[in-house]
Motif scaffolding. Structure first.
Motif, short mmCIF file in Angstrom:
data_model
loop_
_atom_site.label_atom_id
_atom_site.label_comp_id
_atom_site.label_asym_id
_atom_site.label_seq_id
_atom_site.Cartn_x
_atom_site.Cartn_y
_atom_site.Cartn_z
N PHE A 190 0.82 -1.22 0.00
CA PHE A 190 0.00 0.00 0.00
C PHE A 190 0.86 1.26 0.00
CE2 PHE A 190 -2.71 -3.24 2.08
CZ PHE A 190 -3.70 -3.29 1.13
N THR A 191 1.89 1.26 -0.82
CA THR A 191 2.69 2.48 -0.98
C THR A 191 1.86 3.55 -1.67
OG1 THR A 191 4.64 1.07 -1.22
CG2 THR A 191 4.86 3.38 -1.87
N THR A 192 1.08 3.14 -2.66
CA THR A 192 0.21 4.07 -3.38
C THR A 192 -1.10 4.22 -2.62
OG1 THR A 192 1.17 3.40 -5.50
CG2 THR A 192 -0.93 4.55 -5.57
N LEU A 193 -1.38 5.43 -2.17
CA LEU A 193 -2.60 5.71 -1.41
C LEU A 193 -3.59 6.54 -2.20
CD1 LEU A 193 -1.07 6.49 2.09
CD2 LEU A 193 -2.03 4.33 1.28
N GLU A 194 -3.21 6.98 -3.39
CA GLU A 194 -4.10 7.76 -4.24
C GLU A 194 -3.77 7.47 -5.70
OE1 GLU A 194 -1.72 11.97 -4.60
OE2 GLU A 194 -2.95 11.62 -2.81
N PRO A 195 -4.72 7.61 -6.61
CA PRO A 195 -4.45 7.31 -8.02
C PRO A 195 -3.41 8.26 -8.63
CG PRO A 195 -6.80 7.39 -7.58
CD PRO A 195 -6.13 7.94 -6.37
N ASN A 196 -2.68 7.74 -9.59
CA ASN A 196 -1.69 8.53 -10.33
C ASN A 196 -1.93 8.36 -11.83
OD1 ASN A 196 0.21 9.48 -8.12
ND2 ASN A 196 0.25 7.27 -7.76
N LEU A 197 -1.75 9.44 -12.56
CA LEU A 197 -1.90 9.42 -14.01
C LEU A 197 -0.55 9.68 -14.66
CD1 LEU A 197 -5.20 11.38 -14.69
CD2 LEU A 197 -4.84 8.92 -14.83
N GLY A 198 -0.31 9.00 -15.78
CA GLY A 198 0.91 9.22 -16.55
C GLY A 198 0.62 9.13 -18.04
N ILE A 199 1.30 9.96 -18.82
CA ILE A 199 1.15 9.95 -20.28
C ILE A 199 2.30 9.13 -20.86
CG2 ILE A 199 1.06 11.33 -22.37
CD1 ILE A 199 -0.09 13.59 -20.74
N VAL A 200 1.96 8.03 -21.52
CA VAL A 200 2.94 7.10 -22.06
C VAL A 200 3.20 7.45 -23.53
CG1 VAL A 200 3.49 4.69 -22.49
CG2 VAL A 200 2.13 5.33 -20.48
N SER A 201 4.45 7.71 -23.86
CA SER A 201 4.82 8.03 -25.25
C SER A 201 4.88 6.75 -26.08
CB SER A 201 6.18 8.75 -25.28
OG SER A 201 6.12 9.95 -24.55
N TYR A 202 4.44 6.90 -27.33
CA TYR A 202 4.46 5.77 -28.25
C TYR A 202 5.08 6.23 -29.56
CZ TYR A 202 2.84 1.39 -30.33
OH TYR A 202 2.78 0.17 -30.94
N ARG A 203 5.05 5.37 -30.54
CA ARG A 203 5.71 5.67 -31.82
C ARG A 203 5.01 6.83 -32.54
NH1 ARG A 203 5.56 -0.12 -31.80
NH2 ARG A 203 7.64 -1.04 -31.67
N ASN A 204 5.78 7.53 -33.37
CA ASN A 204 5.26 8.60 -34.23
C ASN A 204 4.56 9.69 -33.42
OD1 ASN A 204 6.17 7.15 -36.51
ND2 ASN A 204 4.25 5.99 -36.58
N GLN A 207 2.85 9.63 -30.83
CA GLN A 207 1.56 9.27 -30.28
C GLN A 207 1.70 8.93 -28.80
OE1 GLN A 207 0.75 6.09 -33.08
NE2 GLN A 207 -0.77 7.35 -34.15
N SER A 208 0.59 8.92 -28.08
CA SER A 208 0.65 8.68 -26.64
C SER A 208 -0.70 8.18 -26.15
CB SER A 208 1.06 9.95 -25.88
OG SER A 208 0.10 10.97 -26.06
N PHE A 209 -0.71 7.63 -24.96
CA PHE A 209 -1.95 7.25 -24.28
C PHE A 209 -1.77 7.46 -22.79
CE2 PHE A 209 0.59 3.41 -24.89
CZ PHE A 209 0.62 2.84 -23.62
N VAL A 210 -2.90 7.52 -22.09
CA VAL A 210 -2.90 7.83 -20.66
C VAL A 210 -3.06 6.54 -19.86
CG1 VAL A 210 -4.04 9.13 -18.81
CG2 VAL A 210 -3.91 10.09 -21.13
N MET A 211 -2.23 6.41 -18.83
CA MET A 211 -2.27 5.24 -17.95
C MET A 211 -2.57 5.69 -16.53
SD MET A 211 0.71 2.37 -17.31
CE MET A 211 0.51 1.67 -18.96
N ALA A 212 -3.47 4.94 -15.86
CA ALA A 212 -3.88 5.27 -14.49
C ALA A 212 -3.44 4.16 -13.54
CB ALA A 212 -5.40 5.45 -14.42
N ASP A 213 -2.76 4.55 -12.48
CA ASP A 213 -2.31 3.62 -11.45
C ASP A 213 -3.15 3.84 -10.20
OD1 ASP A 213 -0.95 2.00 -9.65
OD2 ASP A 213 0.57 3.53 -9.25
N ILE A 214 -3.84 2.80 -9.73
CA ILE A 214 -4.67 2.91 -8.53
C ILE A 214 -4.04 2.09 -7.41
CG2 ILE A 214 -6.74 3.22 -9.92
CD1 ILE A 214 -7.55 0.36 -9.08
N PRO A 215 -4.39 2.37 -6.15
CA PRO A 215 -3.87 1.56 -5.04
C PRO A 215 -4.21 0.09 -5.21
CG PRO A 215 -4.89 3.56 -4.21
CD PRO A 215 -5.18 3.51 -5.68
N GLY A 216 -3.33 -0.77 -4.71
CA GLY A 216 -3.51 -2.21 -4.85
C GLY A 216 -4.73 -2.72 -4.11
#
Length: 399
Positions: free
Chosen positions: A194-208, A210-219
């Motif tokens: 339980f290191t993560t106590l709140e959600p985190n968002l990150g923008i993942v870079s892709y080819r050309n 492009q990108s997509f958004v990834m959400a990390d929630i507590p376990g």
């Protein structure tokens, strides 16, 4: 420890404006002995709107502004003058915010697109002036309509983050490490649950570019639906995700069992999550050789694409991005289906917010309008230039 700035659940009180009363005024100008009724209509009360703003990512600003009140409409005037409408109030929230009735838990509405506006509470309609009630048999009506009352409601705002990929796994499965490795996000990483106590968002870079958004929630852990661990409170943030990435460590005893437990907890929270596309990532594979990975491929669940990765050694991250990108851009996932909003139950409520007591001393008290059954015949008379000339009794003047 300082309180987090990420607020995804808040309880506020809203009240629309009361409609203004219609006027009971009579026109009495110079050389016009019987001008008749000329009372105007009252103005409408202010509305309460909910507006989505993509520049907001938390409900923190509403935690310190829990009272949202629109102003009342003004009363109508003489010469059939309309009263001024009340001022509307707009509540700006992040995209993906859902609204519930705080008393019953019933779902009211949600906003998902930037700039989307929903009328939350309607202001009271202004009353009609006495000029509307003049008839051939009643030329001097001595009454007018009062304005409609205001609507007061206590609501709960629940934020559900919008992302393309949602990370699902047990504590210490490597979710935060993966997010920090493939994006610029800097979540807290430590060697304890339980290191993560709140959600985190990150923008993942892709080819050309492009990108997509990834959400990390507590376990989540087995029995989270009954309140164990952090419960299912943060699972609301993956309801709007197009793809779910399940993460299971390579050193787990039974990969299929752990994957089955995670699927069961999601189904307990919202059955719609079972139908979402999935990708399985076996993490911490830097301690495995090719022979062990080939043997483990026979132990992974069937019907789900599996990728072996190591966030620390940057192993398999390119293959993982490719798998996620294919799932995101699949025809069935390009336009996310509308999720089914369920009413708030006891398991999804936040006790601290539900028990919040509003300070009634800060709430302005509405003054009740007194309506006499008998008409007061004292009237103010004006000339054609709207100059006050006389105040007297209407019946005596008409004798």
């Amino acid at each position: 420890m300082a309180e987090s700035n990420f607020i995804d659940y808040v309880k506020i009180m809203c009240r629309s404006g009361k409609g203004g009363a219609g006027s009971r005024h009579y026109r009495r100008a110079k050389y016009v002995p019987k001008g008749g009724p000329d009372g105007g209509d009252g103005g409408r009360g202010g509305h309460i709107f909910l507006k989505a703003n993509r520049n907001l990512w938390t409900l923190l600003h509403l935690k310190f502004q829990r009272h949202v009140f629109a102003t009342n409409g003004e009363s109508g005037g003489r010469n059939r003058s309309f009263g001024k409408d009340g001022e509307d109030r707009t509540i700006e929230v992040p995209c993906g915010t859902a609204v519930y009735d705080a008393e019953t838990g019933k779902f009211l509405c949600d906003v998902t697109e930037d700039g989307e506006v929903v009328k939350l509470l309607k202001g009271g309609k202004g009353g009609l002036g006495n000029c509307h009630f003049a008839t051939a048999t009643n030329r001097t009506p001595r009454y007018a309509q009062p304005g409609e009352p205001a609507i007061e409601k206590t609501i709960i705002l629940e934020l559900k983050l919008l992302a393309d990929v949602g990370l699902v796994g047990f504590p210490n499965a490597g979710k935060s490490t993966l997010l920090s490795s493939i994006s610029a996000a800097k979540p807290k990483i430590a060697n304890y649950p339980f290191t993560t106590l709140e959600p985190n968002l990150g923008i993942v870079s892709y080819r050309n570019n492009q990108s997509f958004v990834m959400a990390d929630i507590p376990g989540i852990i087995e029995g989270a639906s009954e309140g164990r661990g952090l419960g299912l409170r943060f699972l609301r943030h993956i309801e709007r995700n197009a793809v779910l990435l399940f993460m299971v460590p390579a050193d787990t005893d039974d990969i299929k069992k752990e994957y089955s437990i995670l699927c069961n907890e999601l189904q307990q929270f919202n059955p719609d999550l079972v139908d979402k596309p999935r990708v399985l990532a076996i993490t911490k594979c830097d301690m495995l050789d090719d022979e062990l990975m080939d043997e483990m491929r026979n132990e992974v669940p069937e019907g789900v694409e599996c990728v072996f990765i190591s966030s620390v050694a940057n192993m398999g991250l390119v293959e993982l991005k490719d798998a996620l990108w294919r799932a995101i851009n699949d025809e069935n996932n390009r336009i996310p289906t509308k999720i089914t909003h369920r009413d708030l139950d006891a398991k999804r409520r936040v006790k601290e917010e539900d028990e919040f007591i509003f300070d009634v001393s800060d709430i302005p008290v509405e003054e009740e309008e007194e309506w006499d059954e008998e008409w007061d015949d004292e009237e103010e008379f004006y000339d054609d230039d709207d100059q006050f000339i006389y105040e007297g009794n209407l019946d005596e003047e008409n004798k």
